[in-house]
Design a protein around this motif. Structure first.
Motif, PDB file in Angstrom:
ATOM      1  N   GLN A 170       0.839  -1.191   0.000  1.00  0.00           N
ATOM      2  CA  GLN A 170       0.000   0.000   0.000  1.00  0.00           C
ATOM      3  C   GLN A 170       0.879   1.248   0.000  1.00  0.00           C
ATOM      4  O   GLN A 170       1.522   1.594   0.995  1.00  0.00           O
ATOM      5  CB  GLN A 170      -0.945   0.019   1.211  1.00  0.00           C
ATOM      6  CG  GLN A 170      -1.877   1.221   1.133  1.00  0.00           C
ATOM      7  CD  GLN A 170      -3.223   1.013   1.797  1.00  0.00           C
ATOM      8  OE1 GLN A 170      -3.453   0.029   2.487  1.00  0.00           O
ATOM      9  NE2 GLN A 170      -4.140   1.956   1.592  1.00  0.00           N
ATOM     10  N   ALA A 171       0.924   1.920  -1.155  1.00  0.00           N
ATOM     11  CA  ALA A 171       1.818   3.067  -1.325  1.00  0.00           C
ATOM     12  C   ALA A 171       1.158   4.378  -0.917  1.00  0.00           C
ATOM     13  O   ALA A 171       1.848   5.320  -0.533  1.00  0.00           O
ATOM     14  CB  ALA A 171       2.283   3.148  -2.779  1.00  0.00           C
ATOM     15  N   LEU A 172      -0.172   4.471  -1.013  1.00  0.00           N
ATOM     16  CA  LEU A 172      -0.900   5.672  -0.593  1.00  0.00           C
ATOM     17  C   LEU A 172      -2.001   5.264   0.382  1.00  0.00           C
ATOM     18  O   LEU A 172      -2.817   4.390   0.084  1.00  0.00           O
ATOM     19  CB  LEU A 172      -1.503   6.404  -1.801  1.00  0.00           C
ATOM     20  CG  LEU A 172      -0.514   6.896  -2.872  1.00  0.00           C
ATOM     21  CD1 LEU A 172      -1.261   7.555  -4.029  1.00  0.00           C
ATOM     22  CD2 LEU A 172       0.511   7.864  -2.285  1.00  0.00           C
TER      23      LEU A 172
ATOM     24  N   PRO B  22      10.990  11.189   2.389  1.00  0.00           N
ATOM     25  CA  PRO B  22      12.041  10.210   2.106  1.00  0.00           C
ATOM     26  C   PRO B  22      11.702   9.326   0.909  1.00  0.00           C
ATOM     27  O   PRO B  22      10.535   9.270   0.483  1.00  0.00           O
ATOM     28  CB  PRO B  22      12.097   9.377   3.391  1.00  0.00           C
ATOM     29  CG  PRO B  22      10.768   9.570   4.047  1.00  0.00           C
ATOM     30  CD  PRO B  22      10.310  10.939   3.673  1.00  0.00           C
ATOM     31  N   ASN B  23      12.688   8.628   0.381  1.00  0.00           N
ATOM     32  CA  ASN B  23      12.451   7.648  -0.677  1.00  0.00           C
ATOM     33  C   ASN B  23      11.392   6.658  -0.201  1.00  0.00           C
ATOM     34  O   ASN B  23      11.423   6.214   0.943  1.00  0.00           O
ATOM     35  CB  ASN B  23      13.735   6.872  -1.005  1.00  0.00           C
ATOM     36  CG  ASN B  23      14.726   7.729  -1.765  1.00  0.00           C
ATOM     37  OD1 ASN B  23      14.335   8.640  -2.493  1.00  0.00           O
ATOM     38  ND2 ASN B  23      15.998   7.452  -1.585  1.00  0.00           N
ATOM     39  N   GLY B  24      10.464   6.336  -1.081  1.00  0.00           N
ATOM     40  CA  GLY B  24       9.425   5.373  -0.733  1.00  0.00           C
ATOM     41  C   GLY B  24       8.221   5.987  -0.054  1.00  0.00           C
ATOM     42  O   GLY B  24       7.273   5.281   0.305  1.00  0.00           O
TER      43      GLY B  24
ATOM     44  N   SER C  81       6.114   9.743  -5.982  1.00  0.00           N
ATOM     45  CA  SER C  81       5.952   9.410  -7.408  1.00  0.00           C
ATOM     46  C   SER C  81       4.619   8.708  -7.650  1.00  0.00           C
ATOM     47  O   SER C  81       3.968   8.941  -8.685  1.00  0.00           O
ATOM     48  CB  SER C  81       7.103   8.518  -7.884  1.00  0.00           C
ATOM     49  OG  SER C  81       8.320   9.224  -7.839  1.00  0.00           O
ATOM     50  N   THR C  82       4.192   7.883  -6.723  1.00  0.00           N
ATOM     51  CA  THR C  82       2.905   7.192  -6.873  1.00  0.00           C
ATOM     52  C   THR C  82       1.767   8.210  -6.903  1.00  0.00           C
ATOM     53  O   THR C  82       0.853   8.102  -7.739  1.00  0.00           O
ATOM     54  CB  THR C  82       2.699   6.192  -5.727  1.00  0.00           C
ATOM     55  OG1 THR C  82       3.817   5.293  -5.681  1.00  0.00           O
ATOM     56  CG2 THR C  82       1.421   5.400  -5.911  1.00  0.00           C
ATOM     57  N   LEU C  83       1.831   9.214  -6.037  1.00  0.00           N
ATOM     58  CA  LEU C  83       0.820  10.277  -6.062  1.00  0.00           C
ATOM     59  C   LEU C  83       0.846  10.993  -7.415  1.00  0.00           C
ATOM     60  O   LEU C  83      -0.199  11.181  -8.056  1.00  0.00           O
ATOM     61  CB  LEU C  83       1.083  11.276  -4.926  1.00  0.00           C
ATOM     62  CG  LEU C  83       0.237  12.553  -4.948  1.00  0.00           C
ATOM     63  CD1 LEU C  83      -1.248  12.243  -4.821  1.00  0.00           C
ATOM     64  CD2 LEU C  83       0.681  13.523  -3.846  1.00  0.00           C
TER      65      LEU C  83
HETATM   66  N1  LIG Z   1       5.773  -0.677  -9.418  1.00  0.00           N
HETATM   67  C1  LIG Z   1       5.768  -0.874  -8.087  1.00  0.00           C
HETATM   68  N2  LIG Z   1       5.392  -2.071  -7.560  1.00  0.00           N
HETATM   69  C2  LIG Z   1       5.363  -2.262  -6.228  1.00  0.00           C
HETATM   70  N3  LIG Z   1       5.702  -1.329  -5.317  1.00  0.00           N
HETATM   71  C3  LIG Z   1       6.100  -0.134  -5.786  1.00  0.00           C
HETATM   72  C4  LIG Z   1       6.157   0.173  -7.185  1.00  0.00           C
HETATM   73  N4  LIG Z   1       6.583   1.450  -7.353  1.00  0.00           N
HETATM   74  C5  LIG Z   1       6.778   1.927  -6.100  1.00  0.00           C
HETATM   75  N5  LIG Z   1       6.496   0.979  -5.160  1.00  0.00           N
HETATM   76  C6  LIG Z   1       6.549   1.125  -3.698  1.00  0.00           C
HETATM   77  O1  LIG Z   1       5.609   2.104  -3.304  1.00  0.00           O
HETATM   78  C7  LIG Z   1       6.139   2.930  -2.276  1.00  0.00           C
HETATM   79  C8  LIG Z   1       6.131   4.367  -2.737  1.00  0.00           C
HETATM   80  O2  LIG Z   1       7.048   4.522  -3.792  1.00  0.00           O
HETATM   81  P1  LIG Z   1       7.226   5.882  -4.591  1.00  0.00           P
HETATM   82  O3  LIG Z   1       5.886   6.438  -4.893  1.00  0.00           O
HETATM   83  O4  LIG Z   1       8.151   5.608  -5.716  1.00  0.00           O
HETATM   84  O5  LIG Z   1       7.931   6.806  -3.478  1.00  0.00           O
HETATM   85  P2  LIG Z   1       8.835   8.117  -3.645  1.00  0.00           P
HETATM   86  O6  LIG Z   1       8.601   8.677  -5.005  1.00  0.00           O
HETATM   87  O7  LIG Z   1       8.359   9.016  -2.538  1.00  0.00           O
HETATM   88  O8  LIG Z   1      10.247   7.683  -3.434  1.00  0.00           O
HETATM   89  C9  LIG Z   1       7.540   2.390  -1.987  1.00  0.00           C
HETATM   90  O9  LIG Z   1       7.450   1.498  -0.887  1.00  0.00           O
HETATM   91  C10 LIG Z   1       7.896   1.648  -3.251  1.00  0.00           C
HETATM   92  O10 LIG Z   1       8.796   0.605  -2.980  1.00  0.00           O
END
Ligand SMILES: Nc1ncnc2c1ncn2[C@@H]1O[C@H](COP(=O)(O)OP(=O)(O)O)[C@@H](O)[C@H]1O
Ligand SMILES: [Mg+2]
Length: 239
Positions: free
Chosen positions: A22-24, A42-44, A48-50
């Motif tokens: 669950q990313a969001l 922080p990273n993760g 980017s998902t948003l």
């Molecule tokens: N394609 C994907 N499949 C599974 N998990 C993902 C994928 N892309 C990102 N994640 C996970 O979703 C979370 C949010 O990632 P992301 O949106 O890239 O964060 P940020 O841009 O803030 O670094 C992280 O735990 C990442 O590992």
């Protein structure tokens, strides 16, 4: 749309990747016309998902609205024209032989007449200071130049909001400075994800902090940057 309709409205957005992560976890964001907002964390954290939800690459449905228009499937062509999304890696954005074709792609795809396409390409390239580059080969440019062309490819769509994912990452100091000056001068609503806290302090009056798929703070940059405890607990440093 009336004066009170936000340019971007994100309401309780939740998203899990197919692997179940669950990313969001319920994200709320409101951005009004003309605001320039930094997105840090922080990273993760889910930045980017948003961002991928804002023009429908990931489906936000009614939970994401651009100038009052929900990002439902039937609206996606209009949503893609309204949200100028610039990816972190310009090689994901530039795929035509020449700069002209890359910047013309969006307007051509919208079905605009050739004159209007040319006018928009000229205007977009001028805005990013690359007016002389129309005939150049995109893949031969420096990373800083590619970044500016990637921005021009969305400016040519005349977007409601510009959304950039880590735009200064990987740039040398001169290219970074040129990018900051460009973003400062562009008279557009923008949301910019970044780890570059010096850029945040210089450019963005408002800052949103994300961590673990949530917005954990949203307010005046000058105020949040004084809250050392808040910054440290989310892996950030005062610049
Ligand atoms: N394609 C994907 N499949 C599974 N998990 C993902 C994928 N892309 C990102 N994640 C996970 O979703 C979370 C949010 O990632 P992301 O949106 O890239 O964060 P940020 O841009 O803030 O670094 C992280 O735990 C990442 O590992
Ligand atoms: Mg990211």
């Amino acid at each position: 749309m009336n004066e009170t309709t936000p340019t971007l409205l994100v309401n309780d957005l939740r998203f899990s990747y197919p692997d179940g992560h669950q990313a969001l976890n319920g994200v709320d964001v409101v951005i009004r016309r003309g605001e320039k907002v930094a997105l840090v964390g922080p990273n993760g954290a889910g930045k980017s998902t948003l961002i991928l939800h804002l023009n429908g690459i990931l489906n936000g449905g009614e939970q994401v609205q651009i100038a009052g228009m929900p990002t439902t499937r039937k609206n996606l062509p209009q949503i893609r024209a309204k949200v100028g999304l610039v990816f972190q890696n310009p090689d994901d954005q530039l795929f035509s032989p020449t700069v002209f074709e890359d910047v013309a792609f969006g307007p051509l795809h919208m079905g605009l007449p050739e004159d209007e396409v040319r006018r928009r390409v000229g205007y977009a390239l001028a805005q990013v200071g690359m007016g002389d580059f129309a005939g150049r080969l995109s893949h031969h440019l420096s990373i800083g130049q590619k970044k500016r062309i990637a921005i021009a490819t969305v400016l040519s769509m005349d977007p409601e909001i510009l959304v950039l994912d880590e735009p200064s990452a990987g740039l040398d100091p001169r290219a970074r400075r040129a990018l900051i000056n460009l973003l400062d001068e562009l008279p557009l609503t923008m949301l910019v994800s970044t780890h570059d806290m010096l850029m945040v302090r210089e450019l963005f009056p408002r800052m949103i902090i994300m961590d673990e798929g949530r917005v954990v703070a949203d307010g005046k940059t000058a105020v949040l940057l004084e809250d050392t405890t808040l910054l440290e607990s989310h892996g950030l440093e005062k610049p």
